[in-house]
Design a protein around this motif. Sequence first.
Motif, PDB file in Angstrom:
ATOM      1  N   GLY A  91       0.805  -1.212   0.000  1.00 37.13           N
ATOM      2  CA  GLY A  91       0.000   0.000   0.000  1.00 37.13           C
ATOM      3  C   GLY A  91       0.840   1.264   0.000  1.00 37.13           C
ATOM      4  N   ILE A  92       2.079   1.146   0.436  1.00 29.17           N
ATOM      5  CA  ILE A  92       2.973   2.313   0.451  1.00 29.17           C
ATOM      6  C   ILE A  92       3.756   2.421  -0.843  1.00 29.17           C
ATOM      7  CG2 ILE A  92       5.065   3.193   1.550  1.00 29.17           C
ATOM      8  CD1 ILE A  92       3.862   2.328   4.215  1.00 29.17           C
ATOM      9  N   ARG A  93       4.158   1.254  -1.362  1.00 26.82           N
ATOM     10  CA  ARG A  93       4.896   1.252  -2.634  1.00 26.82           C
ATOM     11  C   ARG A  93       4.013   1.843  -3.733  1.00 26.82           C
ATOM     12  NH1 ARG A  93       6.033  -4.909  -2.208  1.00 26.82           N
ATOM     13  NH2 ARG A  93       7.898  -5.024  -0.903  1.00 26.82           N
ATOM     14  N   GLY A  94       4.546   2.771  -4.470  1.00 31.48           N
ATOM     15  CA  GLY A  94       3.803   3.344  -5.580  1.00 31.48           C
ATOM     16  C   GLY A  94       2.882   4.461  -5.138  1.00 31.48           C
ATOM     17  N   LEU A 119      -2.535   2.889 -15.608  1.00 33.84           N
ATOM     18  CA  LEU A 119      -3.842   2.826 -14.957  1.00 33.84           C
ATOM     19  C   LEU A 119      -3.787   1.914 -13.729  1.00 33.84           C
ATOM     20  CD1 LEU A 119      -6.850   3.602 -15.151  1.00 33.84           C
ATOM     21  CD2 LEU A 119      -7.191   1.523 -16.497  1.00 33.84           C
ATOM     22  N   GLU A 120      -3.068   0.789 -13.872  1.00 31.15           N
ATOM     23  CA  GLU A 120      -2.997  -0.166 -12.778  1.00 31.15           C
ATOM     24  C   GLU A 120      -2.444   0.488 -11.509  1.00 31.15           C
ATOM     25  OE1 GLU A 120      -0.064  -3.229 -13.049  1.00 31.15           O
ATOM     26  OE2 GLU A 120      -1.334  -4.676 -12.009  1.00 31.15           O
ATOM     27  N   HIS A 125      -4.136   2.352  -5.807  1.00 32.79           N
ATOM     28  CA  HIS A 125      -3.963   3.237  -4.657  1.00 32.79           C
ATOM     29  C   HIS A 125      -5.005   4.340  -4.544  1.00 32.79           C
ATOM     30  CE1 HIS A 125      -0.171   1.314  -3.985  1.00 32.79           C
ATOM     31  NE2 HIS A 125       0.277   1.655  -5.172  1.00 32.79           N
ATOM     32  N   LEU A 126      -5.689   4.673  -5.629  1.00 31.03           N
ATOM     33  CA  LEU A 126      -6.586   5.825  -5.581  1.00 31.03           C
ATOM     34  C   LEU A 126      -8.030   5.354  -5.589  1.00 31.03           C
ATOM     35  CD1 LEU A 126      -4.745   8.138  -8.137  1.00 31.03           C
ATOM     36  CD2 LEU A 126      -4.446   8.011  -5.671  1.00 31.03           C
ATOM     37  N   ARG A 127      -8.794   5.862  -4.652  1.00 32.23           N
ATOM     38  CA  ARG A 127     -10.221   5.523  -4.607  1.00 32.23           C
ATOM     39  C   ARG A 127     -10.964   6.491  -5.507  1.00 32.23           C
ATOM     40  NH1 ARG A 127      -9.006   1.781  -3.010  1.00 32.23           N
ATOM     41  NH2 ARG A 127      -8.373   0.971  -0.984  1.00 32.23           N
ATOM     42  N   GLU A 128     -10.945   6.243  -6.768  1.00 32.08           N
ATOM     43  CA  GLU A 128     -11.653   7.112  -7.705  1.00 32.08           C
ATOM     44  C   GLU A 128     -12.326   6.215  -8.717  1.00 32.08           C
ATOM     45  OE1 GLU A 128      -9.779  10.565  -9.629  1.00 32.08           O
ATOM     46  OE2 GLU A 128      -8.393  10.556  -7.933  1.00 32.08           O
TER      47      GLU A 128
ATOM     48  N   ALA B 218       7.287  -2.495  -7.162  1.00 27.63           N
ATOM     49  CA  ALA B 218       7.547  -1.140  -6.682  1.00 27.63           C
ATOM     50  C   ALA B 218       6.325  -0.253  -6.869  1.00 27.63           C
ATOM     51  CB  ALA B 218       8.744  -0.551  -7.424  1.00 27.63           C
ATOM     52  N   LYS B 219       5.452  -0.654  -7.795  1.00 27.07           N
ATOM     53  CA  LYS B 219       4.226   0.098  -8.048  1.00 27.07           C
ATOM     54  C   LYS B 219       3.187  -0.179  -6.982  1.00 27.07           C
ATOM     55  CE  LYS B 219       2.130  -0.877 -12.028  1.00 27.07           C
ATOM     56  NZ  LYS B 219       1.920  -1.126 -13.482  1.00 27.07           N
ATOM     57  N   GLY B 220       3.402  -1.266  -6.223  1.00 29.83           N
ATOM     58  CA  GLY B 220       2.437  -1.620  -5.184  1.00 29.83           C
ATOM     59  C   GLY B 220       1.548  -2.792  -5.548  1.00 29.83           C
TER      60      GLY B 220
END
Lengths: 325, 315, 304
Positions: A91-94, A119-120, A125-128, B218-220
């Motif tokens: 969750g922190i990476r990227g 996009l991936e 990570h983004l709640r959109e 690294a992207k998660g």
Amino acid sequence: MTEDQSDVILEVRNLVVEFSSEDGPLRAVDGVSFAVRRGEIVGLVGESGAGKTLTSEAMLRLVRCPPGRISGEVRFRGQNLLALDEPALAGIRGKEIAMIFQNPGASLNPVFRVGDQLLEAMRLHLREPARSLRERVGEILGRVGIPSAATRARDYPHQFSGGMAQRVMIGIGISCVPSLLIADEPTTALDVTIQAQVLALLRSLARELGVAVLLVSHDLGIISQMCHRVLVMYAGRIVEEADVATIFRAPAHPYTRGLIDCLPRMDGSARLGTIAGVMPGLRSLPSGCPFHPRCPLAEPRCAEEAPKLRSAGDHHSAACLLVGT
Amino acid sequence: MTRFALSRVGQTVGVLWIVSVILFVLMRLIPGDPVLIMLGDEFTDEAYRQLRAQLGLDRSLLIQYLVWLGNILRGEFGYSYISHASVADLVFQAYVPTLWLVIASLILGTIIAIPSGIVAAMRKDSAWDYGSMGVAIVGFSMPSFWKGILLIWIFSVHLGWFPAMGYVAPWADFRESMWKLVLPAVTLGTFFAGLVARIVRSSLLEVLDLDYIKAARAKGVGQAALVYRHALANALIPVVTVIGLQFGALLGGAVLTETVFTIPGMGRLTVAAITTRDYQVVQAAILVGVLSVVLVNLLVDISYAFLNPKIRVTA
Amino acid sequence: MRTLDGLTVESPGVTVPTPAAEPGAAAGIGRWWRRFARSKGAVFGLAVFLAIVVMAVFAGVLAPYDPLTQGVGAPLEKPSLAHWAGTDSFGRDMLSRIIYGARIALIVGIVAVLLALVAGVTLGLVAGYYGGVLDAVIMRVMDALFAFPIIILAIAMMAIMGFGVTNVIIAVGVGFIAPFARVTRGDVLAVKEEPYIEAARLAGIGNLPIIFRHVLPNVLAPIIVQGALRVSGAIITEAGLSFLGLGPPPPTPVWGSMIAEGRNFIVMAPHISTIPGVALMLTVVGLNLFGDGLRDTLDPRLRR
């Protein structure tokens, strides 16, 4: 350093990366400590094999373990990244800490479209809503300087040149607006002209978005143009740390001095220096200061006592027994 | 992509042409006079000359080859005087059960191989890895005919769970057909699974080491998506090629397996034809076997290109 | 002269360093063995294979009975102290037949592969080194040969040549030519571009000496690996031919024929099929494990 302590976003304490081998554990990174402040560009410089890449990858636990073993602390927003479980770290990476790599062509998955890979990163990570994220793909690709971005998003990685692929990687890196971007030799695989463009892009994006950058490079020239502060690494240790002006004006460690002497000068007065010998392998680290066999100033005690980082002036420290004497 | 496919089709035609030459030469090398074999024990000189002329054996080798090739291209394999049936019919009837067995084994083998290959790669050097790779190496090292006999001994003779032999066409009685297919398909399918599982494992390990996997982490990207989405999509591309390359081995294994389970397929037809010196049947059976191997490889190559964006989409 | 021991290959007046040579043959083998011995599977495979070789070589001493004499026991006798592996339908001692069977299996397997190796490597060297039309012709023929499933090609060859051990060897060997030719050619194409080959050519060394002194030693490792891995395939193919009744004629003790014969007695005397199969499987598993070990330690491209 206490006055800007609140600004510190990432603090590495005593980071060690070891590999088990037949001759016992090999320390590739040996007690590295440093901090990165908000919006700052920090350079990590050293010869190849000094442990720069391992240091940066170990911070996000990207080093394969086993055979590797990572210890120490990487404190980010109050938590130790090295102690987090894998999902929490993912969750922190990227999202908070992004990374781009040396070989942009090989960093993109060959079977997925470039836009989908961007996009991936955002979807993770983004709640959109997916639609608004999809619109942002073209926007981001345009922002990192890819012409006709919307069309190119549907292309595959092999249709991109190295420079273009690195722009995509930077786009992926900044897509979630992280607090820190680790750039591991981002331009080493690129042509010189492309190098300058990519570096300029990196710098302007970092400034606009307020992203701190840890720039790993073997090239002091790049470091001098890009960075606020410099960490010099040798044989798995940090041997000198100072702001960029100090490093170039008054290097304290003989190794740093050697590196700077190797740079060609503009005024033509250049005496292109070299550092005698080669960096020792992990299996044959010398006793005491790892640099002493190559050091022009070495004294007998250098072979016995391993120097710790000590102050060499204001916000300046070096790991050399001769400093401050 | 189209150009790639066309060039592969061209190569395939070339290979098939050389196959035809090899086969023609092989058949001419057979000792003994085919006319004498066909005529049996009693014949007149006149009948001999007539049949010889009828078969075109009095003409030059090149003409003979061209006539032979022309016949084959028209699907005319001739009439077997020994089996008293059209050669094409004989071969076709034998081909169906063999193909059925091969397809069942292919599916079964792939279903076993892909998960076990993934498990072995994910837990490299664990008991899972050693266990599944040990089973895999035994799986493809056991000769299929012996494995078949063992299965019959255990599951038919002792436990009585499955029938030991015979073949029923799936359209005649589907249930019965599947029932009889179980042991042969397990025999051949486990051989194939052993081969493929090893390839899946090594291919996946190779891909997991690549830069773009590290970049994806690294992207998660989480561990599961990393393996099943990012790595597997790449790792399975070479596996497709291997499945194609092993089709010949599978067909060869089917020839032996069906002998064990007395399935009236290509293997039994060919061996019977060799013992009765029915060479027209031997030749047609081999030709059809090789033709299917070549065509499967062509299909696999084209699907490989389709799966691989570097060939499918050219910059 | 193989260049395992040093770096130089003599030719009038020139010295051309050849890589892939190791510093001292003995040291090289010792280092290889340490790597090889790390894999338990590979060592196990080698041990099993050597045991089979010993069995084949000393068959005359080890076998308790003559493998061909009928009626040394009752027919279809179950394994017992007198007949460890029981007897077959003619009352012949199965253990003795299995021990002698190792001879046929190994001779056919090894000689067939050597035959295929010599033919395939020669074709591959010629195709790869000279290139052009020769390359195209050879490799297309190899492609066609490759399309024949090995057992089917062997069946066809047996149909033409008739029974007998020599014919089995040829029939099995032909099927393995194409893989050797392909592997060799591929490596020759890569080695051909190396500077030391160019240097040798500029020094005026002829094509044949270049091929045998400089190219061949550098493509040898993958060929050896192929060889080890293919022997097991050749043994299985021979067993398959024998199983179909196309192998060495009776009463030769052959594993494949024993398994085929036992099929008729699977209810009464399952040992006739199962025990020779164990010997066959152990041989093949052993060879495959050994071959894997060789590949992992000798072939740098496949090493991980």
